[in-house]
Design a protein around this motif. Structure first.
Motif, mmCIF file in Angstrom:
data_model
loop_
_atom_site.group_PDB
_atom_site.id
_atom_site.type_symbol
_atom_site.label_atom_id
_atom_site.label_comp_id
_atom_site.label_asym_id
_atom_site.label_seq_id
_atom_site.Cartn_x
_atom_site.Cartn_y
_atom_site.Cartn_z
ATOM 1 N N ALA A 439 -60.580 -31.683 -17.130
ATOM 2 C CA ALA A 439 -61.718 -31.963 -16.253
ATOM 3 C C ALA A 439 -62.164 -30.702 -15.511
ATOM 4 O O ALA A 439 -63.371 -30.454 -15.341
ATOM 5 C CB ALA A 439 -61.347 -33.064 -15.268
ATOM 6 N N PHE A 440 -61.214 -29.880 -15.112
ATOM 7 C CA PHE A 440 -61.560 -28.639 -14.403
ATOM 8 C C PHE A 440 -62.277 -27.663 -15.322
ATOM 9 O O PHE A 440 -63.274 -27.024 -14.931
ATOM 10 C CB PHE A 440 -60.275 -28.008 -13.860
ATOM 11 N N ILE A 441 -61.778 -27.545 -16.563
ATOM 12 C CA ILE A 441 -62.426 -26.635 -17.523
ATOM 13 C C ILE A 441 -63.837 -27.112 -17.835
ATOM 14 O O ILE A 441 -64.794 -26.309 -17.921
ATOM 15 C CB ILE A 441 -61.575 -26.527 -18.808
ATOM 16 N N TYR A 445 -67.273 -25.145 -17.133
ATOM 17 C CA TYR A 445 -68.170 -24.834 -18.259
ATOM 18 C C TYR A 445 -69.613 -25.189 -17.901
ATOM 19 O O TYR A 445 -70.556 -24.408 -18.130
ATOM 20 C CB TYR A 445 -67.706 -25.589 -19.496
ATOM 21 N N TYR A 446 -69.796 -26.433 -17.328
ATOM 22 C CA TYR A 446 -71.160 -26.840 -16.977
ATOM 23 C C TYR A 446 -71.682 -26.081 -15.758
ATOM 24 O O TYR A 446 -72.876 -25.880 -15.610
ATOM 25 C CB TYR A 446 -71.204 -28.338 -16.708
#
Length: 448
Positions: A439-441, A445-446
């Motif tokens: 979820a953190f990655i 990314y967004y």
């Protein structure tokens, strides 16, 4: 006719021993022709044979060395008789009155005379009195008489509970528990529960240390079980038979062990932590019997394991010893895991060590009973009453090895269940960590 088992060397040894006693008695002027002289000979031979062979160990429920072939050798050697029928019933009674419970039960199967006399309640009352001193009380004698007599009481309480139906470990049997069991199924039928009253149960408790009785208690009913708007039904089941705080003054009924009772002297607790001599002596010598009687259905059973099943040294303080007894009880229609463990905990505290004119002394601080399921959760009062009632009619055995095997099997399955539960929790933890990282990655990314 009495059938003698094999082992002729033992018979010859015993008969030679009896011959020596007779010779000694004859030289001292004792005549062996009369009944009174025969009684004296029986007393003399029996006592000397006891001294020669040593005392029995109550912890493993061993049979007393004086067995059927000894009885026969005793009677036929001391008295010059042509047959067993020529002896009076008083002589038979004197013989049987000197036996312990298992040997008395074996003697009842030996011949018609022994079988008839062994039905005497007085014989079994003496056996119960020597094994469970609590049965000497008049109110307990009346209770035992009301549920079928001392003979039945001994047959119910001498064998220990053995549960041969401990389920094999299957995790799927437990993870579906909340969905598979509705509230009505878990708590059972209300009408059946109303037929069980806490006041119907009586606890008869005896504690021995090295064959010496150090405490005897009788508890009528279950404390704090009535009233309180269903408090007992939904709270963890527990019976505190003895509870002393460290600041309590001396009580008349307190249980004390000292060097005079057979405890090893210790100079300091630091030395005891190193060698553990006091702990080993206490664990090997202590014996507990906790008999539960249901007055309504007239049944009784011993929920203890006689010998300790485990314990903890120096917990929660340096001076405390916890000793655990218990049994594995059937709970097929009560709990999802179909079995429960009755845990009897005894807590001793070192109140004095060796010093100037002071002996090493232990005091019994706590003695309690509680119920746990296979996951280690406490069983509530309502279900515990069902389990106790079912335990009074379950299988029992005089073989102490079967008792240990049942408890070891339960511990094995319980440990496997805990290990599998920990593995599942670890997998869930890793899954949560990986989900958080993903979820953190994704968020980064967004964001970028």
């Amino acid at each position: 006719m009495i059938f003698l088992p094999s082992g002729f060397s033992s018979i010859f040894v015993f008969n030679f021993f009896v011959f020596c006693i007779i010779k000694e008695s004859t030289l001292s002027g004792m005549c062996v022709d009369g009944s009174e002289s025969l009684r004296k000979g029986i007393c003399l031979v029996t006592e000397k044979w006891k001294d020669r062979k040593g005392k029995r160990d109550l912890g493993v429920c061993n049979s007393f060395p004086l067995d059927l072939w000894m009885i026969t050798g005793l009677v036929m050697s001391v008295a010059k008789v042509g047959s067993m029928a020529s002896l009076s019933s008083d002589i038979f009674y004197d013989i049987l009155n000197r036996l312990d419970g298992p040997t008395l039960a074996n003697a009842a199967c030996a011949c018609a005379a022994f079988s008839s006399i062994s039905r005497e309640e007085r014989l079994w009352e003496n056996v119960c009195s020597s094994m469970w001193p609590s049965t000497n009380r008049e109110d307990v004698k009346s209770l035992i008489s009301s549920i079928g007599g001392f003979r039945k009481f001994y047959a119910d309480c001498f064998p220990l509970i053995v549960n041969k139906e401990v389920p094999e470990f299957q995790w799927n049997d437990y993870i579906e528990y909340p969905e598979e069991w509705s509230e009505a199924e878990y708590y059972g039928d209300m009408d059946e529960f109303e037929s069980i009253s806490p006041s119907d149960f009586v606890s008869i408790v005896d504690i021995r240390y090295k064959d010496k009785t150090i405490c005897s208690k009788v508890l009528w009913g279950i404390p704090n079980a009535n009233g309180f708007n269903g408090w007992f039904d939904n709270c963890p089941f527990r019976i505190d038979l003895l509870t002393y705080s460290p600041n309590d003054d001396h009580h008349e009924d307190e249980c004390i062990l000292s060097v005079s009772d057979g405890l090893p002297p210790i100079s300091s607790m630091q030395r005891e932590r190193k060698d553990g001599k006091l702990w080993c002596e206490l664990r090997d010598g202590i014996r507990l019997s906790w008999i539960v009687v249901n007055r309504k259905i007239k049944q009784a059973a011993n929920l203890s394991s006689w010998s300790p099943l485990g314990g903890q040294r120096h917990w929660p303080t340096d001076r405390d010893f916890l000793i655990r007894f218990g049994s594995v009880l059937p709970a097929k229609d009560v709990l999802p895991c179909r079995v429960a463990e009755c845990i009897l905990v005894m807590k001793f505290r070192v109140i004095q060590t060796e010093g100037d004119g002071v002996q090493t002394t232990l005091k019994l601080m706590e003695l309690s009973m509680q119920m746990e399921d296979m996951e280690g959760a406490h069983v509530n009062g309502r279900n515990s009453l069902f389990i106790l009632k079912e335990a009074l009619s379950c299988y029992r055995s005089k073989n102490y090895g079967e008792v240990l095997e049942s408890c070891n099997q339960y511990s094995k399955v319980q440990n496997e269940l805990k290990e599998e539960k920990m593995r599942i929790e670890n997998r869930l933890d890793r899954l949560c960590i990986l989900s958080g990282i993903a979820a953190f990655i994704t968020f980064c990314y967004y964001l970028l």
